[in-house]
Design a protein around this motif. Sequence first.
Motif, PDB file in Angstrom:
ATOM      1  N   GLU A   1      12.744  -4.598  12.098  1.00 52.37           N
ATOM      2  CA  GLU A   1      13.362  -5.546  13.020  1.00 52.37           C
ATOM      3  C   GLU A   1      13.774  -4.863  14.318  1.00 52.37           C
ATOM      4  O   GLU A   1      13.544  -5.383  15.419  1.00 52.37           O
ATOM      5  N   ILE A   2      14.385  -3.714  14.192  1.00 47.84           N
ATOM      6  CA  ILE A   2      14.818  -2.977  15.379  1.00 47.84           C
ATOM      7  C   ILE A   2      13.621  -2.600  16.245  1.00 47.84           C
ATOM      8  O   ILE A   2      13.640  -2.757  17.468  1.00 47.84           O
ATOM      9  N   GLN A   3      12.551  -2.114  15.597  1.00 55.20           N
ATOM     10  CA  GLN A   3      11.359  -1.740  16.352  1.00 55.20           C
ATOM     11  C   GLN A   3      10.737  -2.950  17.032  1.00 55.20           C
ATOM     12  O   GLN A   3      10.286  -2.863  18.185  1.00 55.20           O
ATOM     13  N   ALA A   4      10.696  -4.087  16.335  1.00 55.30           N
ATOM     14  CA  ALA A   4      10.116  -5.291  16.925  1.00 55.30           C
ATOM     15  C   ALA A   4      10.884  -5.714  18.168  1.00 55.30           C
ATOM     16  O   ALA A   4      10.290  -6.124  19.177  1.00 55.30           O
ATOM     17  N   LYS A   5      12.208  -5.616  18.110  1.00 54.90           N
ATOM     18  CA  LYS A   5      13.010  -6.029  19.259  1.00 54.90           C
ATOM     19  C   LYS A   5      12.898  -5.033  20.409  1.00 54.90           C
ATOM     20  O   LYS A   5      13.119  -5.385  21.569  1.00 54.90           O
ATOM     21  N   THR A   6      12.514  -3.808  20.091  1.00 52.98           N
ATOM     22  CA  THR A   6      12.321  -2.798  21.140  1.00 52.98           C
ATOM     23  C   THR A   6      10.923  -2.866  21.732  1.00 52.98           C
ATOM     24  O   THR A   6      10.746  -2.841  22.960  1.00 52.98           O
ATOM     25  N   ASP A   7       9.903  -2.981  20.844  1.00 58.23           N
ATOM     26  CA  ASP A   7       8.511  -2.907  21.284  1.00 58.23           C
ATOM     27  C   ASP A   7       7.816  -4.258  21.376  1.00 58.23           C
ATOM     28  O   ASP A   7       6.694  -4.344  21.863  1.00 58.23           O
ATOM     29  N   GLY A   8       8.450  -5.295  20.872  1.00 61.28           N
ATOM     30  CA  GLY A   8       7.836  -6.619  20.880  1.00 61.28           C
ATOM     31  C   GLY A   8       7.152  -6.983  19.583  1.00 61.28           C
ATOM     32  O   GLY A   8       6.918  -8.160  19.311  1.00 61.28           O
ATOM     33  N   ALA A   9       6.800  -5.967  18.767  1.00 66.35           N
ATOM     34  CA  ALA A   9       6.138  -6.228  17.487  1.00 66.35           C
ATOM     35  C   ALA A   9       6.302  -5.014  16.591  1.00 66.35           C
ATOM     36  O   ALA A   9       6.435  -3.886  17.066  1.00 66.35           O
ATOM     37  N   ALA A  10       6.288  -5.242  15.285  1.00 70.98           N
ATOM     38  CA  ALA A  10       6.340  -4.166  14.299  1.00 70.98           C
ATOM     39  C   ALA A  10       5.626  -4.619  13.041  1.00 70.98           C
ATOM     40  O   ALA A  10       5.620  -5.804  12.697  1.00 70.98           O
ATOM     41  N   PHE A  11       5.038  -3.668  12.344  1.00 74.77           N
ATOM     42  CA  PHE A  11       4.148  -3.968  11.235  1.00 74.77           C
ATOM     43  C   PHE A  11       4.492  -3.064  10.051  1.00 74.77           C
ATOM     44  O   PHE A  11       4.479  -1.839  10.174  1.00 74.77           O
ATOM     45  N   GLY A  12       4.804  -3.681   8.901  1.00 76.81           N
ATOM     46  CA  GLY A  12       5.141  -2.934   7.704  1.00 76.81           C
ATOM     47  C   GLY A  12       4.140  -3.152   6.590  1.00 76.81           C
ATOM     48  O   GLY A  12       3.452  -4.184   6.530  1.00 76.81           O
ATOM     49  N   SER A  13       4.073  -2.182   5.688  1.00 77.67           N
ATOM     50  CA  SER A  13       3.173  -2.245   4.546  1.00 77.67           C
ATOM     51  C   SER A  13       3.964  -1.965   3.276  1.00 77.67           C
ATOM     52  O   SER A  13       4.832  -1.092   3.254  1.00 77.67           O
ATOM     53  N   GLY A  14       3.675  -2.701   2.220  1.00 80.00           N
ATOM     54  CA  GLY A  14       4.346  -2.493   0.946  1.00 80.00           C
ATOM     55  C   GLY A  14       3.400  -2.715  -0.206  1.00 80.00           C
ATOM     56  O   GLY A  14       2.263  -3.184  -0.033  1.00 80.00           O
TER      57      GLY A  14
ATOM     58  N   ASP B   1       3.277   0.452  10.911  1.00 82.06           N
ATOM     59  CA  ASP B   1       4.232   1.374  11.515  1.00 82.06           C
ATOM     60  C   ASP B   1       5.019   2.133  10.462  1.00 82.06           C
ATOM     61  O   ASP B   1       5.486   3.242  10.704  1.00 82.06           O
ATOM     62  N   ARG B   2       5.184   1.536   9.287  1.00 80.00           N
ATOM     63  CA  ARG B   2       5.911   2.204   8.207  1.00 80.00           C
ATOM     64  C   ARG B   2       5.604   1.548   6.874  1.00 80.00           C
ATOM     65  O   ARG B   2       5.262   0.365   6.811  1.00 80.00           O
ATOM     66  N   ILE B   3       5.691   2.352   5.820  1.00 80.48           N
ATOM     67  CA  ILE B   3       5.622   1.839   4.453  1.00 80.48           C
ATOM     68  C   ILE B   3       7.052   1.532   4.028  1.00 80.48           C
ATOM     69  O   ILE B   3       7.932   2.385   4.120  1.00 80.48           O
ATOM     70  N   VAL B   4       7.291   0.326   3.562  1.00 77.88           N
ATOM     71  CA  VAL B   4       8.670  -0.120   3.352  1.00 77.88           C
ATOM     72  C   VAL B   4       9.225   0.234   1.978  1.00 77.88           C
ATOM     73  O   VAL B   4      10.431   0.125   1.758  1.00 77.88           O
TER      74      VAL B   4
ATOM     75  N   MET C   1       0.833  -1.189   0.000  1.00 77.33           N
ATOM     76  CA  MET C   1       0.000   0.000   0.000  1.00 77.33           C
ATOM     77  C   MET C   1       0.863   1.233   0.000  1.00 77.33           C
ATOM     78  O   MET C   1       1.246   1.749   1.042  1.00 77.33           O
ATOM     79  N   PRO C   2       1.235   1.747  -1.146  1.00 80.80           N
ATOM     80  CA  PRO C   2       2.175   2.842  -1.160  1.00 80.80           C
ATOM     81  C   PRO C   2       1.516   4.142  -0.767  1.00 80.80           C
ATOM     82  O   PRO C   2       0.313   4.266  -0.674  1.00 80.80           O
ATOM     83  N   SER C   3       2.323   5.171  -0.568  1.00 83.93           N
ATOM     84  CA  SER C   3       1.831   6.491  -0.249  1.00 83.93           C
ATOM     85  C   SER C   3       1.070   7.049  -1.435  1.00 83.93           C
ATOM     86  O   SER C   3       1.140   6.553  -2.554  1.00 83.93           O
ATOM     87  N   ALA C   4       0.351   8.181  -1.190  1.00 84.89           N
ATOM     88  CA  ALA C   4      -0.437   8.786  -2.257  1.00 84.89           C
ATOM     89  C   ALA C   4       0.428   9.192  -3.423  1.00 84.89           C
ATOM     90  O   ALA C   4       0.067   8.994  -4.585  1.00 84.89           O
ATOM     91  N   SER C   5       1.611   9.737  -3.126  1.00 83.60           N
ATOM     92  CA  SER C   5       2.483  10.173  -4.212  1.00 83.60           C
ATOM     93  C   SER C   5       2.979   8.999  -5.041  1.00 83.60           C
ATOM     94  O   SER C   5       3.026   9.060  -6.269  1.00 83.60           O
ATOM     95  N   ALA C   6       3.355   7.896  -4.396  1.00 83.82           N
ATOM     96  CA  ALA C   6       3.825   6.724  -5.136  1.00 83.82           C
ATOM     97  C   ALA C   6       2.716   6.122  -5.965  1.00 83.82           C
ATOM     98  O   ALA C   6       2.902   5.724  -7.109  1.00 83.82           O
ATOM     99  N   ARG C   7       1.501   6.056  -5.421  1.00 82.69           N
ATOM    100  CA  ARG C   7       0.366   5.511  -6.166  1.00 82.69           C
ATOM    101  C   ARG C   7       0.039   6.384  -7.363  1.00 82.69           C
ATOM    102  O   ARG C   7      -0.296   5.898  -8.440  1.00 82.69           O
ATOM    103  N   GLU C   8       0.099   7.718  -7.151  1.00 82.31           N
ATOM    104  CA  GLU C   8      -0.235   8.617  -8.250  1.00 82.31           C
ATOM    105  C   GLU C   8       0.738   8.442  -9.400  1.00 82.31           C
ATOM    106  O   GLU C   8       0.348   8.410 -10.561  1.00 82.31           O
ATOM    107  N   ARG C   9       2.050   8.267  -9.060  1.00 81.98           N
ATOM    108  CA  ARG C   9       3.032   8.043 -10.103  1.00 81.98           C
ATOM    109  C   ARG C   9       2.755   6.738 -10.846  1.00 81.98           C
ATOM    110  O   ARG C   9       2.888   6.656 -12.069  1.00 81.98           O
ATOM    111  N   LEU C  10       2.344   5.727 -10.088  1.00 83.84           N
ATOM    112  CA  LEU C  10       2.047   4.434 -10.716  1.00 83.84           C
ATOM    113  C   LEU C  10       0.855   4.538 -11.637  1.00 83.84           C
ATOM    114  O   LEU C  10       0.870   4.043 -12.769  1.00 83.84           O
TER     115      LEU C  10
END
Length: 380
Positions: free
Chosen positions: A331-344, A311-314, A1-10
């Motif tokens: 990975e760093i966030q997961a090891k700090t907070d216990g979990a992390a979630f990315g979208s691409g 948590d972030r678009i990769v 799920m890219p940002s609006a700008s990336a989707r618009e370019r696509l």
Amino acid sequence: MPSASARERLNRAILAKPQVIVGAAGLCVVGAAALFIALTGDPRAAMPSAGARLEADKPTAELASGEDVFGYAGMDLYQTLDNEGLDAEGAGGFGDALITLPEGASVSATGSFTAPVRQPDPLPAAPMAGLHQPGPEGPLPRIAADGRVPAQAYARPFRANGKPTVSLVVGGLGLNAVTTRAAIERLPADVTLSFVPYAEGLQRWVDMARSYGHEVLIELPMEPTGYPNNDPGPYTLLASSSAEDVSVKLDWLLSRAVGFYGVSNYLGDRFATSDTATSALMGQLRQRGLAFVDDGSLQGRPGAFARASADRIVDEEQSPAAILRQLHALEIQAKTDGAAFGSGFSYPVTIEVASRWVAGLEQRGLQLAPASAMTRRRSA
């Protein structure tokens, strides 16, 4: 799920039919060169030269599989991996690179390397009894009489092993057959896949994804900044929508297929500013027992049966090195907070890089989890 700008370019790239533009530009260049040589003579005639005969690949009779056409041999069509973001010994160029991962782990990428096609690990076939009702445009998800909900029944089962967890959703699927098949076949079953509701043969794609073990989301087109010049389609949920408008469009969007555990956003930064429209959407999803997973655009908007925000678009920057940096940050966030979630998004480079990145997660002390595990953890 890219940002609006990336989707618009696509979207612009698709609408502009780049293959036509490239072909026309090539003819212009060849014609100009021929005219120049005819008038002045070949400027390289007195210079030593060497040549090689190139032959085009023979056309295939049918669509090649993801394994056949989606390897690193063709990655130069999309990106070139340079030294940015790699260690001092990392080689530039995707043809022969050593990508260094956190804590000393590494994955070698050679010119012949392709992410392997994985064996099917099927989830139960859809539809499941009691989880749908007739709607004006087709079957609609509902909470069953015995209390079962699509957000749980269609989710991939997950058992935590005590390690920090990372989740990844790859969206924009169903419009391109090659990238869609590659995502289904090559990404681990614990990677959640999100499909465009306008995709032709959507149910077949959803069934195929579930046959490989992937839980599935359906993307809801939402009003972005710049609408209607940046238009996600005829069933876009608008910031100005009334509760009735949201309900009518949602009936169509949710009836495109069966077997999804929730929905995700397609664009929507402007839609997210409307309390009326977002509240109507979340209320409908809650009544139908569906999860809502967004790329961060609607973070902080509660509702639905279960909720999660990335948590972030990769892959806002579409290069292997940049995507790896974002995945490493997860990975760093997961090891700090216990979990992390990315979208691409289903860019070829995203699928290839992610398919290799997940291979060493366990050795790096992490567990890959489907997005539904995050919605349970963060339900609101």
